[in-house]
Scaffold this active site. Structure first.
Site, mmCIF file in Angstrom:
data_model
loop_
_atom_site.group_PDB
_atom_site.id
_atom_site.type_symbol
_atom_site.label_atom_id
_atom_site.label_comp_id
_atom_site.label_asym_id
_atom_site.label_seq_id
_atom_site.Cartn_x
_atom_site.Cartn_y
_atom_site.Cartn_z
ATOM 1 N N ASP A 126 0.851 -1.203 0.000
ATOM 2 C CA ASP A 126 0.000 0.000 0.000
ATOM 3 C C ASP A 126 0.887 1.254 0.000
ATOM 4 O OD1 ASP A 126 -1.088 -2.299 1.546
ATOM 5 O OD2 ASP A 126 -2.935 -1.147 1.516
ATOM 6 N N HIS B 215 -4.492 -3.595 5.649
ATOM 7 C CA HIS B 215 -4.070 -3.753 4.259
ATOM 8 C C HIS B 215 -5.267 -3.777 3.316
ATOM 9 C CE1 HIS B 215 -2.439 -5.079 0.533
ATOM 10 N NE2 HIS B 215 -3.037 -6.243 0.601
HETATM 11 N N1 LIG Z 1 0.036 -8.424 1.691
HETATM 12 C C1 LIG Z 1 -0.096 -8.022 0.462
HETATM 13 O O1 LIG Z 1 -0.022 -6.819 0.185
HETATM 14 C C2 LIG Z 1 -0.289 -9.003 -0.648
HETATM 15 C C3 LIG Z 1 -0.069 -8.621 -1.971
HETATM 16 C C4 LIG Z 1 -0.231 -9.553 -2.981
HETATM 17 C C5 LIG Z 1 -0.609 -10.859 -2.670
HETATM 18 N N2 LIG Z 1 -0.805 -11.206 -1.372
HETATM 19 C C6 LIG Z 1 -1.177 -12.573 -1.001
HETATM 20 O O2 LIG Z 1 -0.013 -13.425 -0.991
HETATM 21 C C7 LIG Z 1 -0.422 -14.796 -1.172
HETATM 22 C C8 LIG Z 1 0.434 -15.478 -2.238
HETATM 23 O O3 LIG Z 1 0.196 -14.897 -3.499
HETATM 24 P P1 LIG Z 1 0.955 -15.464 -4.806
HETATM 25 O O4 LIG Z 1 0.511 -14.636 -5.946
HETATM 26 O O5 LIG Z 1 2.402 -15.627 -4.538
HETATM 27 O O6 LIG Z 1 0.283 -16.919 -4.919
HETATM 28 P P2 LIG Z 1 0.878 -18.214 -5.667
HETATM 29 O O7 LIG Z 1 -0.230 -19.181 -5.784
HETATM 30 O O8 LIG Z 1 1.605 -17.815 -6.881
HETATM 31 O O9 LIG Z 1 1.945 -18.748 -4.617
HETATM 32 C C9 LIG Z 1 1.592 -19.237 -3.379
HETATM 33 C C10 LIG Z 1 2.552 -20.337 -3.001
HETATM 34 O O10 LIG Z 1 2.189 -20.846 -1.721
HETATM 35 C C11 LIG Z 1 2.459 -22.231 -1.753
HETATM 36 N N3 LIG Z 1 1.779 -22.912 -0.665
HETATM 37 C C12 LIG Z 1 0.472 -23.289 -0.597
HETATM 38 N N4 LIG Z 1 0.264 -23.946 0.554
HETATM 39 C C13 LIG Z 1 1.441 -23.949 1.231
HETATM 40 C C14 LIG Z 1 1.855 -24.472 2.473
HETATM 41 N N5 LIG Z 1 1.008 -25.119 3.284
HETATM 42 N N6 LIG Z 1 3.133 -24.321 2.829
HETATM 43 C C15 LIG Z 1 3.988 -23.646 2.036
HETATM 44 N N7 LIG Z 1 3.667 -23.139 0.849
HETATM 45 C C16 LIG Z 1 2.395 -23.293 0.450
HETATM 46 C C17 LIG Z 1 2.010 -22.668 -3.131
HETATM 47 O O11 LIG Z 1 2.551 -23.939 -3.481
HETATM 48 C C18 LIG Z 1 2.541 -21.535 -3.976
HETATM 49 O O12 LIG Z 1 3.835 -21.796 -4.455
HETATM 50 C C19 LIG Z 1 -1.900 -14.714 -1.508
HETATM 51 O O13 LIG Z 1 -2.638 -14.988 -0.338
HETATM 52 C C20 LIG Z 1 -2.120 -13.266 -1.944
HETATM 53 O O14 LIG Z 1 -3.441 -12.853 -1.780
HETATM 54 C C21 LIG Z 1 -0.648 -10.307 -0.364
HETATM 55 O O1 LIG Z 2 -5.530 -7.524 -4.149
HETATM 56 C C1 LIG Z 2 -5.108 -8.622 -3.824
HETATM 57 O O2 LIG Z 2 -5.827 -9.617 -3.709
HETATM 58 C C2 LIG Z 2 -3.640 -8.793 -3.558
HETATM 59 C C3 LIG Z 2 -3.070 -7.777 -2.663
HETATM 60 O O3 LIG Z 2 -3.741 -7.688 -1.433
HETATM 61 C C4 LIG Z 2 -2.926 -6.412 -3.301
HETATM 62 O O4 LIG Z 2 -3.175 -5.412 -2.632
HETATM 63 O O5 LIG Z 2 -2.500 -6.355 -4.472
#
Ligand SMILES: NC(=O)c1ccc[n+]([C@@H]2O[C@H](COP(=O)([O-])OP(=O)(O)OC[C@H]3O[C@@H](n4cnc5c(N)ncnc54)[C@H](O)[C@@H]3O)[C@@H](O)[C@H]2O)c1
Ligand SMILES: O=C(O)C[C@H](O)C(=O)O
Length: 353
Positions: A170, A199
């Site tokens: 953010d 967030h």
């Molecule tokens: N905080 C933020 O600002 C923010 C921003 C973007 C995404 N996210 C979140 O981050 C998370 C991951 O997003 P992504 O795009 O990398 O997803 P992705 O699916 O590309 O990657 C997630 C990974 O987690 C792994 N995984 C699943 N279960 C697991 C476990 N029990 N132990 C270890 N690894 C495990 C999967 O195998 C995969 O490789 C999502 O929940 C997404 O919403 C948060």
């Molecule tokens: O929007 C989403 O689901 C992923 C993340 O929280 C973001 O802000 O990009």
């Protein structure tokens, strides 16, 4: 200082004297965020040990990264043969981007899947590396951070100073969008806009420069709050923000590592338990006119975690309204996370319920 605590402090001092960095771990390291985040962490010369865990592909990711000529020794582990336990042994900083990303049509399911993943990983950390700093990226952050906290409480190792929700994306977005609006896109790295509340969505609000005109202001606030939607839409079913999140996660992890190593005056916004700084919590609660267990504000970091939670400070009337609007949703998000864990523990105690 209790004997265990003293032993741990001595262990850390000896490791750093030997030139080791805080042991850094990525859980979910093979994913869309996990891979670029691990790459960025590998490029940090201050990191000497990088352990990667995922349910798939980590040996390959680790082998690939290990060819990069930087100090970090990289290992990649999978669940069999106690892979999580081995990954977490000696961990001091654990970043969690494990979980499913948002896709069109995935709503409540996202919470349930990620809540289970985060609960299991937090159980591993609480058991193997209870003193680690835990940096939670998995969504929904406003609920997954309370999940980690409840798991740590259950294991009797809860330290509110060491659990952080990563709200840096953010902040990164706000810097970029504000710099564009003021006509100085090149100045984005110097435009500092903290995140207040939680967030994303209405829970995330930001004190913006006074110079921004009212009509631009409203659109800007909305773009920052719902920046995630922009990426989800553009990716068209292929997930949510990964590269910008990896950059943001790297930025926050580096600040934590610098603080652990003793650098003073490091401040970063993060979603933390207000118990981490009771004095700061009191001031914030007065400003908010509401009691929240977790909140994102500027946080000063130190070797033992949160040193101080900063108050909102001087914000405009419009921003005060945005913060007030965030409170009801934040309360619901926090309760959702806490209730999830407590119900799971109840089910485990009474399997027939
Ligand atoms: N905080 C933020 O600002 C923010 C921003 C973007 C995404 N996210 C979140 O981050 C998370 C991951 O997003 P992504 O795009 O990398 O997803 P992705 O699916 O590309 O990657 C997630 C990974 O987690 C792994 N995984 C699943 N279960 C697991 C476990 N029990 N132990 C270890 N690894 C495990 C999967 O195998 C995969 O490789 C999502 O929940 C997404 O919403 C948060
Ligand atoms: O929007 C989403 O689901 C992923 C993340 O929280 C973001 O802000 O990009």
């Amino acid at each position: 200082m209790a004997r265990l605590e003293r032993g741990w402090v001595l262990w850390r001092i000896r490791r750093w004297a030997a030139g080791c960095s805080p042991g850094t771990v990525v859980l979910g390291a093979a994913g869309g965020i996990g891979q670029p985040l691990s790459l960025l962490l590998k490029t940090n010369p201050a990191i000497t040990e990088l352990a990667l865990f995922d349910i798939v592909n980590t040996p390959g990711v680790a082998a690939d990264l290990s060819h990069i000529a930087t100090p970090a020794k990289v290992v990649g582990r999978l669940p069999p043969n106690d892979g999580l336990k081995e990954t977490l042994t000696g961990a001091e900083v654990v970043v969690i981007p494990a979980g499913v990303p948002r896709k069109p049509g995935l709503r409540d399911d996202l919470f349930k899947i990620n809540a289970g993943i985060v609960k299991d990983l937090a159980t591993g950390i609480a058991t193997v590396a209870p003193k680690a700093f835990v940096l939670v990226i998995s969504n929904p952050v406003n609920s997954t951070v309370p999940i980690v906290a409840e798991v740590f409480k259950k294991h009797g190792v809860y330290d509110p100073k060491r659990i952080f929700g990563v709200t840096t994306l953010d902040v990164v977005r706000a810097s970029t969008f504000v710099a564009e609006i003021i006509g100085k896109p090149g100045s984005a790295p110097d435009v500092v806009v903290p995140v207040i509340g939680g967030h994303s969505g209405v829970t995330s609000s930001h004190p913006l420069p006074d110079s921004i005109a009212k009509d631009t202001f409203d659109a800007l606030v909305k773009r920052i709050q719902f920046g995630g939607d922009e990426v989800v839409k553009a990716k068209d079913g292929a997930g949510s923000a990964t590269l910008s999140m990896a950059y943001a996660g790297f930025e926050f992890a580096n600040k934590v590592i610098r603080a652990i190593k003793g650098e003073k005056g490091i401040v970063a916004p993060s979603f933390v338990a207000l118990k981490a700084d009771p004095a700061g919590a009191e001031a914030l609660t007065k400003e908010l006119g509401a009691e929240l267990e977790f909140f994102s504000s500027n946080v000063e970091l130190g070797p033992e975690g949160v040193v101080k939670i900063h108050p909102l400070g001087k914000i405009t009337q419009g921003e005060t309204e945005l913060v007030k609007a965030a409170v009801p949703e934040l309360l619901t998000n926090i309760k959702t996370g806490t209730t999830y864990v407590l119900e799971k523990y109840e089910e485990e105690k009474n399997p027939k319920l």
